[in-house]
Enzyme design. Structure first.
Site, PDB file in Angstrom:
ATOM      1  N   HIS A 167     -12.663 -10.592 -10.659  1.00  0.00           N
ATOM      2  CA  HIS A 167     -12.888  -9.252 -10.109  1.00  0.00           C
ATOM      3  C   HIS A 167     -14.321  -9.045  -9.625  1.00  0.00           C
ATOM      4  O   HIS A 167     -14.581  -8.192  -8.772  1.00  0.00           O
ATOM      5  CB  HIS A 167     -12.526  -8.200 -11.162  1.00  0.00           C
ATOM      6  CG  HIS A 167     -12.123  -6.871 -10.601  1.00  0.00           C
ATOM      7  ND1 HIS A 167     -12.573  -6.394  -9.390  1.00  0.00           N
ATOM      8  CD2 HIS A 167     -11.307  -5.901 -11.098  1.00  0.00           C
ATOM      9  CE1 HIS A 167     -12.049  -5.201  -9.168  1.00  0.00           C
ATOM     10  NE2 HIS A 167     -11.276  -4.887 -10.178  1.00  0.00           N
ATOM     11  N   ASP A 384       1.856 -10.433   5.280  1.00  0.00           N
ATOM     12  CA  ASP A 384       3.004 -11.134   5.860  1.00  0.00           C
ATOM     13  C   ASP A 384       2.618 -12.574   6.188  1.00  0.00           C
ATOM     14  O   ASP A 384       1.853 -12.828   7.125  1.00  0.00           O
ATOM     15  CB  ASP A 384       3.457 -10.391   7.122  1.00  0.00           C
ATOM     16  CG  ASP A 384       4.630 -11.053   7.826  1.00  0.00           C
ATOM     17  OD1 ASP A 384       5.131 -12.083   7.332  1.00  0.00           O
ATOM     18  OD2 ASP A 384       5.034 -10.548   8.894  1.00  0.00           O
TER      19      ASP A 384
END
Length: 464
Positions: A167, A384
């Site tokens: 993170h 995608d």
């Protein structure tokens, strides 16, 4: 069909490999910002994406497609292929050594179909530890890969893309930017549509550091009454909030705020109140709600460049005694949440960076705290790789971080009826989860005033 928590399946993994940038990249040291570099971000956060079979991609192996695209994306995003080091001067400052070693990649197959996970793909996901396998030693803060990716092919022709990110490198928006770059390469692009920008110096501490806010989110709070979450008997459950639930919560808010309060504020106030009731703390205990507030965009005044993929958010906190939080109407918590969020601007962010340097990069206070993060606009579901948008995309579970049970995410979701809304994974001790559900049901049934007593309030709907 709801997710089957008893679903089990076998995952056959190939040996993990390191995927390096497709071309030679600079060997250099890059400093993280002082917003990136705080104790509360020194952990790996899991994300998971489910993709259905797409006939137009028949014969194409998602693992190979993504692995090749990853190598290409790591050329402009070469810091991800490096390793974190800590400057040995007592400052604990993290830097990325851009070594080009690469990121961990696992290719796998599972004897399960995506349909078996249920129509409502949401956390908690069964066998998550098999879909995002923790390679021993890979989750360290220093000298370890910054990304771990596992692509698991399913029997139906779909696949699961799971990722674990350190993170300190990026927030949700920065991670999605990188994932989008990988997806674009997978679809044949030569370069990312948004070029990555490092520029971490924009969120470095000033010289000399001079915090201008109290930053009570970093208070040193002693756990004198054993109120940190127990590690055993933790219950994980997701809750769906559609337009009916949100409309009902809005009726509980003060009349002067009903039309202008955000869905985030409503949900946060509601969950904070219900969670406090569920945990049954002593009336005089201070309870905290930590709201992750994105500081990107023109509103904050930071003017970070497009393509910046570092952490650009703050942890403002609202504080109340448990007694006031439980006994007051929802509007009480709502006002506290709004006030805390309103503080975050460019000066707040610079003040926060200054505090990190002066106080040795502390962890935000987790005792009697609850943290919420809205990823509804992050764009995980839009990534995608050529198979279409994700059937589910976003955080793999709630309660992540150094302290179990502290964090929840707001994730965009469409339920079985086709209603758009938000799903919230919650992690609580087993007995407290039952109280939490009961309190939530009570709040959503309760009439706001006598005039509305005849209105039929929607009963809380779990996404399960």
């Amino acid at each position: 069909m709801a997710p089957d928590s008893s679903l089990t399946f076998n995952v056959h993994r190939k040996e993990a490999v390191l995927v390096a940038p497709a071309k030679q990249t600079p060997h250099e040291f890059k400093r993280l910002s002082d917003i990136d570099d705080q104790e509360g971000l020194r952990f790996h956060i899991p994300v998971i994406q489910f993709y259905r079979y797409n006939p137009s991609m028949k014969g194409r192996d998602p693992a190979k497609v993504i692995r090749d695209a990853l190598a290409k994306a790591l050329v402009p995003y070469y810091p991800f292929a490096g390793r974190l080091r800590e400057i040995q001067d007592g400052s604990r400052k993290l830097v990325v050594e851009c070594t080009g070693e690469g990121v961990l990649f696992i290719e796998a197959d599972a004897d399960v179909r995506i349909e078996q996970f249920g129509d409502l793909l949401q956390p908690p996901f069964p066998c998550l530890e098999e879909l995002l396998f923790d390679i021993p030693g890979s989750s360290q803060v220093l000298n370890a890969p910054l990304l771990l990716i596992q692509v698991t092919r399913l029997q139906c022709g779909g696949f699961i893309f799971a990722l674990r990110l350190h993170h300190s490198m990026s927030d949700a928006q920065g991670l999605v930017q990188f994932m989008t770059a990988v997806a674009e390469m997978a679809r044949g692009h030569l370069t990312p549509s948004i070029p990555p920008v490092w520029s971490r110096e924009l969120l470095e501490a000033r010289s000399p550091p001079c915090p201008s806010f109290d930053h009570r989110e970093y208070d040193v709070v002693e756990d004198t009454k054993g109120t940190l979450m127990p590690l055993d008997d933790m219950a994980h459950q997701s809750f769906f909030f559609g337009k009916h639930e949100i409309a009902t919560l809005r009726k509980h808010s003060p009349p002067h705020l009903r039309r202008k309060i955000s869905t985030f504020d409503l949900l946060t106030a509601c969950l904070w109140k219900c969670r406090t009731v569920a945990l049954s703390p002593d009336p005089d205990e201070e309870m905290r709600i930590i709201c992750i507030v994105n500081a990107r965009g023109t509103k904050s005044g930071l003017n970070l460049p497009e393509g910046y993929y570092g952490n650009a958010f703050a942890f403002p906190v609202a504080i109340s005694t448990a007694d006031k939080l439980c006994k007051n109407p929802l509007g009480y918590a709502l006002e506290l949440v709004r006030q805390a969020k309103s503080e975050v601007d460019h000066e707040y962010m610079h003040s926060l960076a200054d505090l990190m340097v002066l106080r040795g990069r502390p962890h935000f206070a987790v005792v009697r705290a609850y943290l919420v993060s809205d990823v509804t606009r992050a764009g995980f579901g839009d990534v995608d790789f050529g198979w279409g948008k994700a059937a589910y995309g976003g955080p793999a579970k709630g309660g992540v971080g150094a302290i179990p049970g502290v964090a929840s995410f707001y994730i965009p979701f469409t339920n079985a009826k086709g209603e758009d809304g938000i799903v919230v994974p919650v992690c609580l001790p087993g007995p407290a989860m039952k109280k939490f559900v009961a309190e939530l049901n009570t709040l959503l049934r309760e009439p706001v005033n006598k005039i509305e007593e005849q209105i039929e309030y929607p009963v809380f709907r779990s996404a399960l």
